[in-house]
Motif scaffolding. Structure first.
Motif, PDB file in Angstrom:
ATOM      1  N   SER A 134       0.917  -1.141   0.131  1.00 22.03           N
ATOM      2  CA  SER A 134      -0.121  -0.195  -0.030  1.00 22.03           C
ATOM      3  C   SER A 134       0.873   1.281  -0.105  1.00 22.03           C
ATOM      4  O   SER A 134       0.566   2.276  -0.663  1.00 22.03           O
ATOM      5  CB  SER A 134      -0.808   0.165   1.104  1.00 22.03           C
ATOM      6  N   HIS A 135       1.894   1.310   0.690  1.00 24.24           N
ATOM      7  CA  HIS A 135       2.796   2.371   0.904  1.00 24.24           C
ATOM      8  C   HIS A 135       3.217   2.759  -0.534  1.00 24.24           C
ATOM      9  O   HIS A 135       3.674   4.135  -0.789  1.00 24.24           O
ATOM     10  CB  HIS A 135       3.994   1.977   1.722  1.00 24.24           C
ATOM     11  N   TYR A 136       3.629   1.846  -1.490  1.00 26.14           N
ATOM     12  CA  TYR A 136       4.188   2.223  -2.652  1.00 26.14           C
ATOM     13  C   TYR A 136       2.950   2.097  -3.908  1.00 26.14           C
ATOM     14  O   TYR A 136       3.447   2.031  -5.019  1.00 26.14           O
ATOM     15  CB  TYR A 136       5.232   1.123  -3.120  1.00 26.14           C
ATOM     16  N   LEU A 137       1.747   2.255  -3.611  1.00 32.51           N
ATOM     17  CA  LEU A 137       0.701   2.149  -4.499  1.00 32.51           C
ATOM     18  C   LEU A 137       0.719   3.055  -5.417  1.00 32.51           C
ATOM     19  O   LEU A 137       0.565   3.131  -6.834  1.00 32.51           O
ATOM     20  CB  LEU A 137      -0.789   2.144  -3.849  1.00 32.51           C
ATOM     21  N   ASN A 161      -5.640   2.467   1.649  1.00 28.64           N
ATOM     22  CA  ASN A 161      -4.930   3.311   0.912  1.00 28.64           C
ATOM     23  C   ASN A 161      -5.944   4.302   0.020  1.00 28.64           C
ATOM     24  O   ASN A 161      -7.146   4.207   0.297  1.00 28.64           O
ATOM     25  CB  ASN A 161      -4.033   2.686  -0.128  1.00 28.64           C
ATOM     26  N   GLU A 162      -5.343   5.123  -0.801  1.00 32.93           N
ATOM     27  CA  GLU A 162      -6.241   5.843  -1.578  1.00 32.93           C
ATOM     28  C   GLU A 162      -6.890   5.334  -2.732  1.00 32.93           C
ATOM     29  O   GLU A 162      -7.771   6.090  -3.468  1.00 32.93           O
ATOM     30  CB  GLU A 162      -5.620   7.172  -2.001  1.00 32.93           C
ATOM     31  N   HIS A 163      -6.694   4.109  -3.048  1.00 34.57           N
ATOM     32  CA  HIS A 163      -7.093   3.532  -4.266  1.00 34.57           C
ATOM     33  C   HIS A 163      -7.917   2.175  -3.848  1.00 34.57           C
ATOM     34  O   HIS A 163      -7.484   1.131  -4.257  1.00 34.57           O
ATOM     35  CB  HIS A 163      -6.085   3.291  -5.186  1.00 34.57           C
ATOM     36  N   PRO A 164      -8.787   2.361  -3.347  1.00 30.19           N
ATOM     37  CA  PRO A 164      -9.933   0.911  -2.786  1.00 30.19           C
ATOM     38  C   PRO A 164     -10.174   0.281  -4.179  1.00 30.19           C
ATOM     39  O   PRO A 164     -10.477  -1.041  -3.995  1.00 30.19           O
ATOM     40  CB  PRO A 164     -11.146   1.589  -2.500  1.00 30.19           C
TER      41      PRO A 164
END
Length: 195
Positions: A134-137, A161-164
């Protein structure tokens, strides 16, 4: 602590009468360890809330789910490349072992590199799938714009994360009724590391 773990591992091997047998492929090794050490912790990470741990059984199940999902839904074939962009965490193992199951070649990426450097590497190896934490999404989504071979991005962990809309491994559903399908011999390429 690492020395204690190694000693403990050797004691378990002796206790369970594990021989140093000749394996024909890596998936045999995964199965033996899962069957032998089942509920023992395979991978762990100390966090501010305690430890994030995966047992051998959980690691095998999640890797099999990921591998089967990639074969069934992302059309991953033997020899395709699967890039992995993640910090050191238990879920990185899911990505590695899941990609090995598919017969694909894993390409772990150095998290310290820039988007331009990753773009150069990925343009060379042409991965079909990019697995990331998630950190590198956001970084991964930018790479997908730059590298035309990347058809799918999947997240390895359950962190918010910002992209569910991007599926994570824990959301995947795959047919687990069949065993590992694409075992490779011990001399086939399983990993490409760029230095």
């Amino acid at each position: 602590q690492r020395v204690w773990f190694m000693k403990n591992s050797m004691d378990r091997r002796s206790f369970y009468h594990i021989k140093d047998s000749q394996y024909t492929n890596f998936l045999d090794i995964m199965k033996e360890y899962s069957d032998t050490f089942g509920q023992s912790v395979a991978l762990s990470l100390k966090t501010k809330d305690g430890y994030k741990e995966l047992t051998y059984i959980e690691l095998k199940r999640l890797a099999k789910t990921l591998g089967n999902y990639l074969m069934e839904n992302a059309d991953v074939q033997r020899g395709d490349r699967i890039a992995i962009l993640s910090e050191s965490r238990p879920e990185f193992g899911i990505g590695m072992f899941g990609s090995i199951q598919t017969g694909a070649i894993s390409v772990p990426l150095d998290i310290k590199l820039t988007i331009a450097e990753h773009t150069h590497i990925l343009s060379d190896c042409n991965p079909k799938v990019l697995l990331c934490s998630s950190h590198y999404l956001d970084h991964a989504l930018e790479l997908k714009k730059n590298v035309s071979s990347i058809q799918n991005i999947f997240v390895l962990d359950e962190e918010k994360n910002e992209h569910p809309e991007i599926m994570n491994v824990f959301q995947m559903r795959a047919d687990l009724s069949y065993s590992f399908k694409r075992a490779r011999s011990m001399d086939e390429t399983a990993l490409i590391v760029y230095t």
